[in-house]
Design a protein around this motif. Structure first.
Motif, PDB file in Angstrom:
ATOM      1  N   THR A   1      -7.392   5.883  -7.192  1.00  0.00           N
ATOM      2  CA  THR A   1      -7.806   6.972  -8.072  1.00  0.00           C
ATOM      3  C   THR A   1      -9.245   6.771  -8.536  1.00  0.00           C
ATOM      4  O   THR A   1      -9.887   7.712  -8.992  1.00  0.00           O
ATOM      5  CB  THR A   1      -6.873   7.069  -9.291  1.00  0.00           C
ATOM      6  OG1 THR A   1      -6.752   5.773  -9.896  1.00  0.00           O
ATOM      7  CG2 THR A   1      -5.490   7.539  -8.876  1.00  0.00           C
TER       8      THR A   1
ATOM      9  N   ALA B   1      -7.033   3.004   3.904  1.00  0.00           N
ATOM     10  CA  ALA B   1      -5.848   3.293   3.091  1.00  0.00           C
ATOM     11  C   ALA B   1      -6.180   3.236   1.602  1.00  0.00           C
ATOM     12  O   ALA B   1      -5.754   4.098   0.820  1.00  0.00           O
ATOM     13  CB  ALA B   1      -4.736   2.300   3.430  1.00  0.00           C
TER      14      ALA B   1
ATOM     15  N   ARG C   1       1.690   3.499  -5.293  1.00  0.00           N
ATOM     16  CA  ARG C   1       1.598   4.675  -6.157  1.00  0.00           C
ATOM     17  C   ARG C   1       2.934   5.041  -6.808  1.00  0.00           C
ATOM     18  O   ARG C   1       2.958   5.823  -7.759  1.00  0.00           O
ATOM     19  CB  ARG C   1       1.066   5.869  -5.357  1.00  0.00           C
ATOM     20  CG  ARG C   1      -0.411   5.785  -5.007  1.00  0.00           C
ATOM     21  CD  ARG C   1      -1.307   5.769  -6.242  1.00  0.00           C
ATOM     22  NE  ARG C   1      -1.297   7.014  -6.968  1.00  0.00           N
ATOM     23  CZ  ARG C   1      -2.126   8.027  -6.722  1.00  0.00           C
ATOM     24  NH1 ARG C   1      -3.030   7.927  -5.763  1.00  0.00           N
ATOM     25  NH2 ARG C   1      -2.061   9.127  -7.425  1.00  0.00           N
TER      26      ARG C   1
ATOM     27  N   LEU D   1      -5.771   5.979  -1.378  1.00  0.00           N
ATOM     28  CA  LEU D   1      -4.833   5.712  -2.463  1.00  0.00           C
ATOM     29  C   LEU D   1      -5.498   5.558  -3.826  1.00  0.00           C
ATOM     30  O   LEU D   1      -4.927   5.935  -4.847  1.00  0.00           O
ATOM     31  CB  LEU D   1      -4.045   4.432  -2.161  1.00  0.00           C
ATOM     32  CG  LEU D   1      -2.983   4.508  -1.063  1.00  0.00           C
ATOM     33  CD1 LEU D   1      -2.494   3.111  -0.715  1.00  0.00           C
ATOM     34  CD2 LEU D   1      -1.815   5.372  -1.522  1.00  0.00           C
TER      35      LEU D   1
ATOM     36  N   LEU E   1       0.823  -1.207   0.000  1.00  0.00           N
ATOM     37  CA  LEU E   1       0.000   0.000   0.000  1.00  0.00           C
ATOM     38  C   LEU E   1       0.860   1.262   0.000  1.00  0.00           C
ATOM     39  O   LEU E   1       0.534   2.254  -0.657  1.00  0.00           O
ATOM     40  CB  LEU E   1      -0.933  -0.002   1.217  1.00  0.00           C
ATOM     41  CG  LEU E   1      -2.109  -0.987   1.163  1.00  0.00           C
ATOM     42  CD1 LEU E   1      -2.820  -1.041   2.509  1.00  0.00           C
ATOM     43  CD2 LEU E   1      -3.091  -0.598   0.067  1.00  0.00           C
TER      44      LEU E   1
END
Length: 202
Positions: free
Chosen positions: A123, A117, A86, A121, A82
């Motif tokens: 999108t 989370a 990204r 995170l 996690l």
């Protein structure tokens, strides 16, 4: 043109939804790869072309086959993935299938933490039906079979000689609590359609 890649989790699953979804993504012009391949150093430099697609990711810690040690290790794996995700993918699509793990009576704290989370995170968050709990894009669950296949089977059926007031179909598993449904609907004429190739749990 750069090659668009979708890193899919889980890459293999008994639920046919996975193969249908992967095929649809592939038809959209993406190369569909196993999520495990996302965390290769080269993907940092190609992150703008990378998409992570996560199904049941928040439930992965609660598999029955995990012993205590394996579950403990999985918590750390999820935590680090996690944090790093990204860096390797510019887009994270979280497909949330369930409110809580099927094999837990209550939502564990770690499940809430993982969902929180992912909510930050991702999108894009996708659900299979509308929910008031959070904003999401609704993409209804696909049919496992096309219209021609279903019509073919329907036309082969013999007429039912009794009146059915309640119909249950699908995989029968403990969390679906068909036993409670049978108790509540004892006075109704019920027809249960079962796939003979799948185990039945009651």
């Amino acid at each position: 043109m750069a090659n668009k890649k979708a890193f899919y989790f889980p890459f293999i699953h008994v639920n046919e939804y996975v193969e249908i979804s992967k095929e649809s993504i592939s038809e959209s012009g993406f190369e569909v790869l196993d999520f495990k391949k996302l965390f290769h150093i080269k993907n940092i430099f190609d992150r703008k072309n990378n998409v992570a697609v996560l199904n049941w990711y928040e439930d992965r810690l609660y598999q029955k086959r995990f012993g205590k040690l394996r579950a403990f290790i999985e918590h750390f794996i999820v935590f680090f993935q996690l944090i790093l995700m990204r860096l390797f993918a510019s887009h994270i699509i979280w497909v949330r299938h369930n409110f809580k793990p099927h094999n837990r009576a209550q939502r564990p704290f770690t499940h809430k933490l993982t969902c929180g989370a992912l909510n930050l995170l991702a999108t894009k968050i996708v659900t299979l039906e509308k929910t008031e709990s959070f904003n999401s894009t609704v993409i209804p669950h696909p049919l496992y079979r096309n219209d021609d296949e279903m019509l073919h089977d329907i036309n082969r059926l013999e007429p039912v000689s009794f009146e059915v007031e309640c119909l249950f179909f699908g995989t029968i598993k403990p969390y679906k609590r068909l036993d409670e449904l049978l108790t509540l609907c004892a006075a109704l004429s019920m027809f249960v359609a079962v796939n003979p190739l799948q185990p039945v749990f009651l």
